[in-house]
Design an enzyme around this catalytic site. Sequence first.
Site, mmCIF file in Angstrom:
data_model
loop_
_atom_site.group_PDB
_atom_site.id
_atom_site.type_symbol
_atom_site.label_atom_id
_atom_site.label_comp_id
_atom_site.label_asym_id
_atom_site.label_seq_id
_atom_site.Cartn_x
_atom_site.Cartn_y
_atom_site.Cartn_z
ATOM 1 C CG ASP A 31 41.715 49.281 37.848
ATOM 2 O OD1 ASP A 31 41.804 48.123 37.395
ATOM 3 O OD2 ASP A 31 42.390 50.367 37.597
ATOM 4 C CG HIS A 48 39.586 38.379 38.072
ATOM 5 N ND1 HIS A 48 39.615 39.903 37.881
ATOM 6 C CD2 HIS A 48 40.326 38.084 36.806
ATOM 7 C CE1 HIS A 48 40.253 40.222 36.793
ATOM 8 N NE2 HIS A 48 40.672 39.216 36.333
ATOM 9 C CG LEU A 142 21.409 48.547 46.458
ATOM 10 C CD1 LEU A 142 21.943 50.086 46.854
ATOM 11 C CD2 LEU A 142 22.450 47.600 46.897
HETATM 12 C C1 FPP Z 1 39.844 45.119 37.230
HETATM 13 O O1 FPP Z 1 40.810 44.273 37.634
HETATM 14 C C2 FPP Z 1 38.449 44.311 37.520
HETATM 15 C C3 FPP Z 1 37.690 43.868 36.364
HETATM 16 C C4 FPP Z 1 38.333 43.451 34.967
HETATM 17 C C5 FPP Z 1 36.435 44.092 36.424
HETATM 18 C C6 FPP Z 1 35.810 43.837 37.816
HETATM 19 C C7 FPP Z 1 35.645 42.150 38.051
HETATM 20 C C8 FPP Z 1 35.220 41.563 39.157
HETATM 21 C C9 FPP Z 1 35.134 42.445 40.331
HETATM 22 C C10 FPP Z 1 35.195 40.291 39.586
HETATM 23 C C11 FPP Z 1 34.317 39.742 38.476
HETATM 24 C C12 FPP Z 1 32.841 39.905 38.823
HETATM 25 C C13 FPP Z 1 32.010 39.834 38.263
HETATM 26 C C14 FPP Z 1 30.568 39.914 38.873
HETATM 27 C C15 FPP Z 1 31.917 39.705 36.632
HETATM 28 P P1 FPP Z 1 42.095 44.324 36.743
HETATM 29 O O2 FPP Z 1 42.182 42.672 35.867
HETATM 30 O O3 FPP Z 1 42.078 45.263 35.544
HETATM 31 O O4 FPP Z 1 43.313 44.480 37.667
HETATM 32 P P2 FPP Z 1 44.724 45.283 37.256
HETATM 33 O O5 FPP Z 1 44.273 46.725 36.477
HETATM 34 O O6 FPP Z 1 45.507 45.360 38.355
HETATM 35 O O7 FPP Z 1 45.169 44.128 36.268
#
Ligand code: FPP
Length: 257
Positions: A31, A48, A142
């Site tokens: 997150d 991202h 893994l």
């Molecule tokens: C949270 O950041 C993250 C996600 C929505 C999912 C995790 C995504 C990745 C690590 C990148 C994509 C990878 C793949 C393989 C699909 P957020 O957008 O919720 O952050 P915020 O809470 O600060 O807005």
Amino acid sequence: MSPSSLSRLSGSPAEQPADGGAPRHVAIIMDGNGRWAAARGLPRLEGHRRGVEALRRAVRSAYDLGVRYLTLYSFSSENWTRPAEEVSDLLNLLRLFIRRDLTDLHRENVRVRVIGEREGLPRDIAKLLDDAESLTRANTGLNLVVAFNYGGRQEIVSAVRRIATAVQEGRLDPAAIDVASISDHLDTADMPDPDLVIRTSGELRLSNFLLWQSAYAEFVFLPRFWPDFDRADFEEAIASFRSRQRRYGGRAARAGA
Ligand code: FPP
């Protein structure tokens, strides 16, 4: 995984370090990509993208630290409610990740598994996920579990539906339904429950992640945003895990008791 990333994995799978008390299964809620980008005046997409780099680092660290299962919450059932452009960016990052990194993961004996609802996904994404699973099915290193279009409640609903059908068709006696039979109908049926759940970005909630499976997990909440997550954070979380006494609802063992 890019050659520059997995090629830095230490040793072949056969030479992997003994676990040294590492949790067998670590699950991570990645997150804070958006906030990481906002803090730098960058578009969310950059957050991202950097999140995918952190994901690669996490896979490497898990491998080096002797973790057997690493589950990553990549896209939740609820993430579809984000603006279309962001959803499309996230889907594209998944496509890129699988296309670029799958060969290296396979070479490193990583078994890729995917949990979450496959139905209704764009056809090419469903195929990429299927291909990643089939290619790596026999690998013994893994286990990289990608939670994609995943929601814990939805997973339990699907399990209950399958169990209800078995009862209706006379294949299952309702009195025989127990914890194990529910576990056996989840996407994670043949995996151990997570020992450690890590969430980055300072938020203190589970957000529909592995609800059933986390019943006795230990939790570590880190203040850093996901794109900054590194090996030292992983080690810190494991050190915290090791300092915990897991009682599973029982009582602590006392000397002479
Ligand atoms: C949270 O950041 C993250 C996600 C929505 C999912 C995790 C995504 C990745 C690590 C990148 C994509 C990878 C793949 C393989 C699909 P957020 O957008 O919720 O952050 P915020 O809470 O600060 O807005």
